[in-house]
Write a protein that holds these residues in place. Structure first.
Motif, PDB file in Angstrom:
ATOM      1  N   GLY A  91       0.806  -1.219   0.000  1.00  0.00           N
ATOM      2  CA  GLY A  91       0.000   0.000   0.000  1.00  0.00           C
ATOM      3  C   GLY A  91       0.840   1.269   0.000  1.00  0.00           C
ATOM      4  N   ALA A  92       0.151   2.398  -0.073  1.00  0.00           N
ATOM      5  CA  ALA A  92       0.811   3.696  -0.223  1.00  0.00           C
ATOM      6  C   ALA A  92       1.846   3.962   0.875  1.00  0.00           C
ATOM      7  CB  ALA A  92      -0.238   4.806  -0.237  1.00  0.00           C
ATOM      8  N   ASP A  93       1.617   3.439   2.090  1.00  0.00           N
ATOM      9  CA  ASP A  93       2.584   3.643   3.173  1.00  0.00           C
ATOM     10  C   ASP A  93       3.966   3.076   2.845  1.00  0.00           C
ATOM     11  OD1 ASP A  93       0.693   4.834   4.776  1.00  0.00           O
ATOM     12  OD2 ASP A  93       0.313   3.063   6.017  1.00  0.00           O
ATOM     13  N   TRP A  94       4.023   2.148   1.892  1.00  0.00           N
ATOM     14  CA  TRP A  94       5.285   1.465   1.585  1.00  0.00           C
ATOM     15  C   TRP A  94       6.062   2.118   0.450  1.00  0.00           C
ATOM     16  CZ3 TRP A  94       7.011  -1.503   5.192  1.00  0.00           C
ATOM     17  CH2 TRP A  94       6.093  -2.030   6.099  1.00  0.00           C
ATOM     18  N   LEU A  95       5.528   3.202  -0.090  1.00  0.00           N
ATOM     19  CA  LEU A  95       6.233   3.929  -1.134  1.00  0.00           C
ATOM     20  C   LEU A  95       7.613   4.333  -0.598  1.00  0.00           C
ATOM     21  CD1 LEU A  95       5.492   5.079  -3.998  1.00  0.00           C
ATOM     22  CD2 LEU A  95       5.072   7.254  -2.835  1.00  0.00           C
ATOM     23  N   ASP A  96       8.662   4.142  -1.378  1.00  0.00           N
ATOM     24  CA  ASP A  96      10.049   4.478  -0.972  1.00  0.00           C
ATOM     25  C   ASP A  96      10.631   3.530   0.076  1.00  0.00           C
ATOM     26  OD1 ASP A  96       9.934   6.685  -2.627  1.00  0.00           O
ATOM     27  OD2 ASP A  96       9.237   8.009  -1.016  1.00  0.00           O
ATOM     28  N   LYS A  97       9.884   2.504   0.473  1.00  0.00           N
ATOM     29  CA  LYS A  97      10.420   1.607   1.511  1.00  0.00           C
ATOM     30  C   LYS A  97      10.664   0.196   0.985  1.00  0.00           C
ATOM     31  CE  LYS A  97       8.537   4.124   5.414  1.00  0.00           C
ATOM     32  NZ  LYS A  97       7.865   5.202   4.675  1.00  0.00           N
ATOM     33  N   ILE A  98      10.322  -0.036  -0.287  1.00  0.00           N
ATOM     34  CA  ILE A  98      10.424  -1.398  -0.830  1.00  0.00           C
ATOM     35  C   ILE A  98      11.883  -1.827  -0.952  1.00  0.00           C
ATOM     36  CG2 ILE A  98       9.631  -2.966  -2.640  1.00  0.00           C
ATOM     37  CD1 ILE A  98       7.680  -0.780  -3.519  1.00  0.00           C
ATOM     38  N   GLU A  99      12.754  -0.886  -1.353  1.00  0.00           N
ATOM     39  CA  GLU A  99      14.158  -1.260  -1.569  1.00  0.00           C
ATOM     40  C   GLU A  99      14.804  -1.754  -0.281  1.00  0.00           C
ATOM     41  OE1 GLU A  99      16.444   0.742  -4.292  1.00  0.00           O
ATOM     42  OE2 GLU A  99      14.723   1.076  -5.629  1.00  0.00           O
ATOM     43  N   ASP A 100      14.437  -1.151   0.848  1.00  0.00           N
ATOM     44  CA  ASP A 100      14.990  -1.605   2.127  1.00  0.00           C
ATOM     45  C   ASP A 100      14.523  -3.024   2.454  1.00  0.00           C
ATOM     46  OD1 ASP A 100      16.250   0.784   2.444  1.00  0.00           O
ATOM     47  OD2 ASP A 100      14.719   1.661   3.752  1.00  0.00           O
ATOM     48  N   LEU A 101      13.282  -3.306   2.143  1.00  0.00           N
ATOM     49  CA  LEU A 101      12.745  -4.645   2.425  1.00  0.00           C
ATOM     50  C   LEU A 101      13.357  -5.684   1.488  1.00  0.00           C
ATOM     51  CD1 LEU A 101       8.993  -3.683   2.870  1.00  0.00           C
ATOM     52  CD2 LEU A 101      10.482  -4.575   4.655  1.00  0.00           C
ATOM     53  N   ASN A 102      13.614  -5.245   0.256  1.00  0.00           N
ATOM     54  CA  ASN A 102      14.287  -6.066  -0.741  1.00  0.00           C
ATOM     55  C   ASN A 102      13.647  -7.449  -0.956  1.00  0.00           C
ATOM     56  OD1 ASN A 102      16.211  -6.586  -2.658  1.00  0.00           O
ATOM     57  ND2 ASN A 102      17.668  -7.453  -1.187  1.00  0.00           N
ATOM     58  N   PRO A 103      12.320  -7.498  -1.196  1.00  0.00           N
ATOM     59  CA  PRO A 103      11.701  -8.808  -1.431  1.00  0.00           C
ATOM     60  C   PRO A 103      12.093  -9.360  -2.794  1.00  0.00           C
ATOM     61  CG  PRO A 103      10.105  -7.059  -1.821  1.00  0.00           C
ATOM     62  CD  PRO A 103      11.364  -6.395  -1.339  1.00  0.00           C
ATOM     63  N   GLU A 104      11.973 -10.671  -2.918  1.00  0.00           N
ATOM     64  CA  GLU A 104      12.251 -11.300  -4.210  1.00  0.00           C
ATOM     65  C   GLU A 104      11.140 -10.963  -5.216  1.00  0.00           C
ATOM     66  OE1 GLU A 104      14.205 -14.778  -4.095  1.00  0.00           O
ATOM     67  OE2 GLU A 104      13.328 -15.700  -5.877  1.00  0.00           O
ATOM     68  N   ALA A 105       9.922 -10.815  -4.692  1.00  0.00           N
ATOM     69  CA  ALA A 105       8.774 -10.464  -5.538  1.00  0.00           C
ATOM     70  C   ALA A 105       7.706  -9.825  -4.669  1.00  0.00           C
ATOM     71  CB  ALA A 105       8.220 -11.710  -6.219  1.00  0.00           C
ATOM     72  N   ILE A 106       6.773  -9.119  -5.324  1.00  0.00           N
ATOM     73  CA  ILE A 106       5.615  -8.552  -4.631  1.00  0.00           C
ATOM     74  C   ILE A 106       4.370  -9.124  -5.288  1.00  0.00           C
ATOM     75  CG2 ILE A 106       4.333  -6.436  -4.088  1.00  0.00           C
ATOM     76  CD1 ILE A 106       7.042  -4.925  -4.238  1.00  0.00           C
ATOM     77  N   VAL A 107       3.426  -9.583  -4.461  1.00  0.00           N
ATOM     78  CA  VAL A 107       2.165 -10.127  -4.956  1.00  0.00           C
ATOM     79  C   VAL A 107       1.046  -9.214  -4.454  1.00  0.00           C
ATOM     80  CG1 VAL A 107       0.603 -12.115  -4.841  1.00  0.00           C
ATOM     81  CG2 VAL A 107       3.062 -12.494  -4.967  1.00  0.00           C
TER      82      VAL A 107
END
Ligand SMILES: [Zn+2]
Ligand SMILES: [Zn+2]
Length: 240
Positions: free
Chosen positions: A39-55
Motif C-alpha cells: 500500500g501507499a505507506d510502503w512507497l520508498d520503503k520497498i528497496e529496504d525490504l528487498n523482497p524477491e517479488a511482490i504479490v
C-alpha cells in the motif's frame, strides 16, 4: 514458512504504533521473501525490504499504492490490477490467473476471487510452502469457492475492518465492503481452519481498547473452536 506482518492498518485515517503501516505480509520460506500487498505507506520503503517479488491482492491504494513509482522486483497481480501496475511503470509484471497456482521460489500462490469491490476486484491467496498452507484475505465480503480456498489450511489471515458490524453494501448484484471478524471466524469453524489472525485493522480496532478487543476476538473464536488474535506491525509467526 515464516510470516511477518509488516503492516496491519486498513484504509483509515488514524494510525498507532501497533498499526502504523498499510497491511502487508512478508512470506519467507527457505531464504525466499515474498511481500504480499504494498500500500501507499510502503512507497520508498520497498528497496529496504528487498523482497524477491511482490504479490498484490487488488488495486486499492492501501494495497498497491506503494508501487506508484515502480518496483525493484517482479510484481504479480491479478488481471483486474494489470492496468494499474502497468501505469505505475513496474518493469517486470506477471498476471496471476484465478485458480492457477504460481510458484515463486518454492512458495505457491493460488488466487481465489473474493467479493469486496466492483471497481477493484480482489482475490485472496492460498499460500503453500513445504507442508504448510495458509489463506490470506485482507479485504473480503465473501470468498467464492470457500471450501477449496480453506481446505487443509492451518491458518486464515483475514480482514480486521470490523468486529461484529457488517460493512457491506450492495451494488447491483455485487457485494462490496468488509465482512466482520465474527463472520470470518464462522467460515474457519465451518471449514475446519484451527487458527485465525486478523490484519487490515479498521478504526474499531486501531482506535479501540486493545485488551478489550483482543479478549472479545478470543471469546468469539473460542465459541467456534478457533484460536484467534489481532496482528500488530512487525509480528512474526512461524508455521510448521
Ligand atoms: Zn484495504
Ligand atoms: Zn480494498
Amino acid at each position: 514458512m515464516k510470516l511477518t506482518f509488516l503492516g496491519t492498518r486498513g484504509e483509515i485515517d488514524i494510525s498507532t504504533k501497533q498499526h502504523r503501516m498499510h497491511s502487508s505480509l512478508m512470506v519467507t520460506y527457505q531464504g525466499t521473501e515474498v511481500m504480499v500487498d504494498c500500500g501507499a505507506d510502503w512507497l520508498d520503503k520497498i528497496e529496504d525490504l528487498n523482497p524477491e517479488a511482490i504479490v498484490i491482492t487488488h488495486a486499492h491504494p492501501d494495497h498497491a499504492g506503494g508501487l506508484r513509482e515502480g518496483a525493484p522486483c517482479p510484481v504479480y497481480a491479478p488481471e483486474a490490477a494489470r492496468h494499474l501496475v502497468e501505469s505505475y511503470g513496474v518493469r517486470e509484471r506477471h498476471v496471476i490467473e484465478h485458480r492457477k497456482e504460481v510458484s515463486i521460489g518454492g512458495i505457491a500462490f493460488e488466487a481465489f476471487p473474493v467479493e469486496h469491490s466492483t471497481r477493484a476486484p480482489a482475490v485472496g491467496y492460498r499460500i503453500s510452502a513445504g507442508r504448510v498452507t495458509i489463506f490470506y484475505s485482507p479485504d473480503v465480503v465473501y470468498i467464492h469457492d470457500r471450501k477449496q480456498a480453506l481446505s487443509g489450511a492451518r491458518l486464515y489471515v483475514g480482514d480486521g475492518a470490523t468486529l461484529t458490524r457488517a460493512m457491506v453494501r450492495k451494488r447491483n448484484d455485487a457485494l462490496i465492503g468488509h465482512s466482520p471478524i465474527r463472520t470470518q471466524l464462522t467460515w474457519c469453524q465451518k471449514e475446519g481452519v484451527p487458527r485465525a489472525i486478523f490484519t487490515h485493522c479498521g478504526s474499531e480496532i486501531v482506535g479501540g481498547d486493545e485488551q478489550k478487543i483482543g479478549s472479545k476476538v478470543r471469546e468469539m473464536a473460542e465459541e467456534r473452536g478457533v484460536q484467534a488474535r489481532i496482528a500488530t506491525d512487525g509480528m512474526e509467526v512461524v508455521m510448521r
